[in-house]
Scaffold this motif. Structure first.
Motif, mmCIF file in Angstrom:
data_model
loop_
_atom_site.group_PDB
_atom_site.id
_atom_site.type_symbol
_atom_site.label_atom_id
_atom_site.label_comp_id
_atom_site.label_asym_id
_atom_site.label_seq_id
_atom_site.Cartn_x
_atom_site.Cartn_y
_atom_site.Cartn_z
ATOM 1 N N TYR A 2 -2.103 5.486 -9.619
ATOM 2 C CA TYR A 2 -1.521 5.305 -10.945
ATOM 3 C C TYR A 2 -0.074 5.764 -11.030
ATOM 4 O O TYR A 2 0.509 5.790 -12.113
ATOM 5 N N LEU A 3 0.540 6.138 -9.916
ATOM 6 C CA LEU A 3 1.894 6.683 -9.969
ATOM 7 C C LEU A 3 2.890 5.690 -10.564
ATOM 8 O O LEU A 3 3.653 6.018 -11.478
ATOM 9 N N GLN A 4 2.904 4.472 -10.045
ATOM 10 C CA GLN A 4 3.847 3.466 -10.541
ATOM 11 C C GLN A 4 3.548 3.111 -11.998
ATOM 12 O O GLN A 4 4.467 2.931 -12.799
ATOM 13 N N HIS A 5 2.281 3.049 -12.338
ATOM 14 C CA HIS A 5 1.876 2.708 -13.706
ATOM 15 C C HIS A 5 2.467 3.682 -14.728
ATOM 16 O O HIS A 5 2.938 3.267 -15.793
ATOM 17 N N GLY A 7 4.994 5.867 -13.964
ATOM 18 C CA GLY A 7 6.365 6.232 -13.618
ATOM 19 C C GLY A 7 6.490 7.611 -13.004
ATOM 20 O O GLY A 7 7.407 8.371 -13.336
ATOM 21 N N ARG A 9 6.615 10.208 -9.445
ATOM 22 C CA ARG A 9 7.019 10.236 -8.035
ATOM 23 C C ARG A 9 5.923 10.784 -7.138
ATOM 24 O O ARG A 9 5.837 10.435 -5.947
ATOM 25 N N SER A 10 5.127 11.706 -7.658
ATOM 26 C CA SER A 10 4.107 12.376 -6.844
ATOM 27 C C SER A 10 2.870 12.625 -7.691
ATOM 28 O O SER A 10 2.920 12.567 -8.922
ATOM 29 N N TYR A 210 7.151 12.338 -14.462
ATOM 30 C CA TYR A 210 6.803 11.605 -15.679
ATOM 31 C C TYR A 210 7.765 11.954 -16.805
ATOM 32 O O TYR A 210 8.058 13.121 -17.059
ATOM 33 N N TYR A 247 -5.384 4.222 -16.211
ATOM 34 C CA TYR A 247 -4.691 3.215 -15.417
ATOM 35 C C TYR A 247 -5.578 1.995 -15.191
ATOM 36 O O TYR A 247 -5.138 0.844 -15.307
ATOM 37 N N TYR A 293 -6.405 -1.446 -8.116
ATOM 38 C CA TYR A 293 -5.133 -1.087 -7.510
ATOM 39 C C TYR A 293 -4.978 -1.741 -6.153
ATOM 40 O O TYR A 293 -3.951 -2.333 -5.831
#
Length: 299
Positions: A2-5, A7, A9-10, A210, A247, A293
Motif C-alpha cells: 500500500y506504499l504507493q497508494h 504516498g 516511502r517505507s 505520508y 488499500y 496488488y
C-alpha cells in the motif's frame, strides 16, 4: 503493497525495532533517562522490564546508539546461554582472541585482563542482555560474579537486563537475593495511553513519508488503543492490517469496517465486542488486497 497508494516511502508499522522510527513518548524517554543516569554511577545491575511488545529492544538499540565513546558495550540479544557460553559471548563482544583450547578459569582470567585494560583507558564497560528472563539460573549467577570484578575505585563491568515481567518473578526467588540486592536502578515500561497512541501513529506515518489527511480518526484511535491495550507491537500489527484492507478496497483512510476486521484477524488483540465471529473474513480480505496488488487489479 500500500506504499504507493498512500504516498509512503517505507513501511510505517514494520515489527523490526528501527531507531529511525523512535518517538519520544514518556515511558520510553523515562526508561532511557533512568538508564543514562544509572550508567553514569558505574555501579551494579540495571533492570528494565515490560510486557511483550512494549519496546524494550528498541530502547536497548537506542541506548547503544546514544552512548558516548566513553562506554564499551557488549550486547547479547540471545541470552539463553550456559555460563560457559555466556563467558565466550562476552569475550567475543570485548574483542578477546580466544585460544583453541581454553578452560573456564583461563577464559575468566582473559576477560578480567581485558576489563582491567579498558578500565585503565578510562572506559566504562556495559553488558546489555535482551530477553533476560530466558537466562538459565546458573547463567544469572555467573552474571552476578562478573560484577564482583572491580578495582578499588569502581566495578569493572555494569550489567543492564531487559526482560519481560517473568524476570521480576524469577529474581524474587530466595536463591537470587544477592543479585536482587545489586540492582541499583530499575524501570517498568507501561503501555501507551490514548493520546500517546494517536501521536505514535502520526509520527510513524510522517517518518514513512505520508503527508495526506489523517488516516485514523479520533474514534478509530480510541478503538485501536482498546484493542491493542496500548502495546506498540500490537498497534503496529493492527494499523498495518487496517491500511492493507483500506488499500484493498481503494479507500483513502481507515474506516470502522477495516479496523474491526484487522482486530478480528489478530490473535492477541482485545475484541471490541462479543460478536467477534462476525469479522472472521479479515484474513480473506488481506489476501484479496495482496492479490489485487500483485495482479495490478484496480480496486
Amino acid at each position: 503493497m500500500y506504499l504507493q497508494h498512500f504516498g509512503m516511502r517505507s513501511m510505517p508499522f514494520a515489527l523490526t525495532p528501527n531507531t529511525e522510527f523512535f518517538f519520544g513518548l514518556p515511558p520510553h524517554v523515562e526508561a532511557l533517562q533512568v538508564l543514562q543516569v544509572a550508567l553514569q554511577t558505574g555501579e551494579g545491575f540495571i533492570k528494565v522490564t515490560g510486557e511483550v511488545g512494549t519496546g524494550k529492544t528498541l530502547i536497548c538499540r537506542k541506548l547503544l546508539n546514544e552512548l558516548s565513546a566513553q562506554f564499551v558495550c557488549a550486547w547479547l540479544p540471545n541470552p539463553y546461554l550456559t555460563p560457559a557460553e555466556l563467558r565466550v559471548a562476552v569475550a567475543e563482544e570485548l574483542g578477546i582472541s580466544l585460544p583453541q583450547s581454553c578452560d573456564q578459569q583461563h577464559l575468566t582470567g582473559l576477560i578480567q585482563q581485558r576489563l582491567l585494560q579498558l578500565s585503565a583507558e578510562d572506559k566504562q564497560i556495559v553488558l546489555l542482555l535482551d530477553e533476560a528472563q530466558a537466562l538459565p539460573d546458573d547463567s544469572l549467577e555467573a552474571l552476578r560474579l562478573f560484577t564482583n570484578l572491580e578495582t578499588e575505585q569502581r566495578k569493572l563491568v555494569q550489567v543492564v537486563l531487559f526482560g519481560q515481567p517473568e524476570l521480576d518473578q524469577r529474581l524474587a526467588q530466595k536463591q537470587f537475593r544477592q543479585l536482587r540486592q545489586r540492582i541499583t536502578f530499575s524501570y517498568q515500561l507501561r503501555p501507551l495511553q490514548g493520546a500517546e497512541v494517536g501521536a505514535y501513529l502520526r509520527h510513524r506515518l510522517a517518518v514513512s513519508g505520508y503527508q495526506g489527511a489523517p488516516l485514523f480518526s479520533v474514534s478509530m484511535i480510541k478503538k485501536l488503543t482498546k484493542a491493542s491495550r496500548g502495546i506498540p507491537r500490537l498497534i503496529n500489527i493492527l494499523a498495518h492490517k487496517a491500511l492493507l484492507l483500506s488499500y484493498g478496497e481503494g479507500l483513502a483512510k481507515v474506516t470502522n469496517k477495516q479496523l474491526r476486521a484487522a482486530i478480528a484477524d489478530t490473535e492477541d488483540a482485545s475484541p471490541l465486542n462479543s460478536h467477534r465471529w462476525l469479522w472472521t473474513g479479515a484474513l480473506l480480505l488481506v489476501s484479496l488486497a495482496v492479490v489485487g496488488y500483485i495482479k495490478g487489479v484496480s480496486w
